[in-house]
Write a protein that holds these residues in place. Sequence first.
Motif, PDB file in Angstrom:
ATOM      1  N   ARG A 181      -1.517  -0.350  -2.916  1.00 57.64           N
ATOM      2  CA  ARG A 181      -1.663   0.945  -2.869  1.00 57.64           C
ATOM      3  C   ARG A 181      -1.582   1.483  -1.317  1.00 57.64           C
ATOM      4  O   ARG A 181      -2.121   0.703  -0.448  1.00 57.64           O
ATOM      5  CB  ARG A 181      -2.992   1.274  -3.032  1.00 57.64           C
ATOM      6  CG  ARG A 181      -3.378   2.758  -3.112  1.00 57.64           C
ATOM      7  CD  ARG A 181      -4.745   2.807  -3.603  1.00 57.64           C
ATOM      8  NE  ARG A 181      -5.036   4.434  -3.884  1.00 57.64           N
ATOM      9  CZ  ARG A 181      -5.807   4.957  -4.672  1.00 57.64           C
ATOM     10  NH1 ARG A 181      -6.431   4.141  -5.574  1.00 57.64           N
ATOM     11  NH2 ARG A 181      -6.078   6.249  -4.672  1.00 57.64           N
ATOM     12  N   ALA A 211      -2.262   6.961  -0.213  1.00 60.83           N
ATOM     13  CA  ALA A 211      -2.514   7.324  -1.437  1.00 60.83           C
ATOM     14  C   ALA A 211      -3.760   8.023  -1.734  1.00 60.83           C
ATOM     15  O   ALA A 211      -4.621   7.861  -1.239  1.00 60.83           O
ATOM     16  CB  ALA A 211      -2.158   6.100  -2.478  1.00 60.83           C
ATOM     17  N   LEU A 264       5.212   9.834   2.868  1.00 63.96           N
ATOM     18  CA  LEU A 264       4.694  10.063   1.553  1.00 63.96           C
ATOM     19  C   LEU A 264       5.934   9.981   0.584  1.00 63.96           C
ATOM     20  O   LEU A 264       7.018  10.650   1.081  1.00 63.96           O
ATOM     21  CB  LEU A 264       3.797  11.066   1.451  1.00 63.96           C
ATOM     22  CG  LEU A 264       2.606  11.207   2.245  1.00 63.96           C
ATOM     23  CD1 LEU A 264       2.218  12.789   2.247  1.00 63.96           C
ATOM     24  CD2 LEU A 264       1.538  10.142   2.010  1.00 63.96           C
ATOM     25  N   THR A 290       2.952   9.593  -4.061  1.00 67.89           N
ATOM     26  CA  THR A 290       1.781   9.851  -3.188  1.00 67.89           C
ATOM     27  C   THR A 290       1.727  11.187  -2.563  1.00 67.89           C
ATOM     28  O   THR A 290       0.848  11.566  -1.632  1.00 67.89           O
ATOM     29  CB  THR A 290       1.831   8.734  -1.790  1.00 67.89           C
ATOM     30  OG1 THR A 290       3.287   8.687  -1.449  1.00 67.89           O
ATOM     31  CG2 THR A 290       1.322   7.458  -2.138  1.00 67.89           C
TER      32      THR A 290
END
Length: 322
Positions: A15, A19, A190, A195
């Motif tokens: 992750r 996130a 991102l 995300t």
Amino acid sequence: MTTDHPHSPRPPADRPAHAHAGHGHGLAEDLAQIAQLRLPRRRAMSWLATAAGSGLALAGGPALAAPPRRGAAAGHASPPGAAGAPASSGGSSSTASTSGTSNSSCTAYATETNGPYPADGTNSASGATSDILTASGVVRSDIRSSFLGTGSIAQGVPLALTLTLVDSNGGCAPLPGYAVYVWHCDRAGLYSLYTAPAESYLRGVQVTDANGQVSFTTIFPACYAGRWPHIHMEVFASLASATTGRNALLVSQLALPSAACSAVYSGASGYSASVSNFSQITLASDNVFGDNGSAQLAAMTPAMSGSVSAGYAGTATVGLAA
């Protein structure tokens, strides 16, 4: 190498630090997110139908596992969290200072991971699969806009990217009629649909012309923790076959030149986090590019010209063992 996760020491290995904490709670929540995007009904239903009853995952999170590296190195897996092992030498080292060349040769590109955020139908979260390749509008040259719903434009230093696909086993002959899918993170690190779940920018497909070329108008991507700045790509035999990453003839990545990265991250707004991240990574320590030979790295690094104020133009010759 295999892992391609935006990573920091704090969050779980799969992750990224950026996130969203609410991801991965189930299909119902994923469908609710889709509804919030207010996609046109027919477009949304067409996109969802490609999942064959599985739904569409728009969120990242621990449930997303990076697919294994394909080809000869398929069994060469890295342990979870390997992406977060930056080198101390920084982006100014001799290794990291590799810049683009003319790429006049046609060295076959290394097969690399498509990472946890491909949106090509090869990974899932909470039992749902994301496949942007079947969405109406994905075939486009300017990939800066979110073409599904929001209409947002990804902000950042402009980058005009031209790729020339050639047969590395056939005298560097151009390969017309092939489909090339590219995607990368935004200036904050991102990835759209994951995300940055409400966005669908910085993804697109083009078909090679008679000279084997495709062109994309995009932005310079960020450097997130644990990875050298890069652009993902998949090559397909035709547009008709570009419906899932499992059909790809080549899955690889482009390594952005060090000089351009340093200039953009220190001189453009919106890239502040990239300055520190870039100082902690080199091509040699990168878990994707680190095991490639010098000829492959030279071919996989676009030649880059331009400036922060005027934008950049990048070119690369993509060798495919056709």
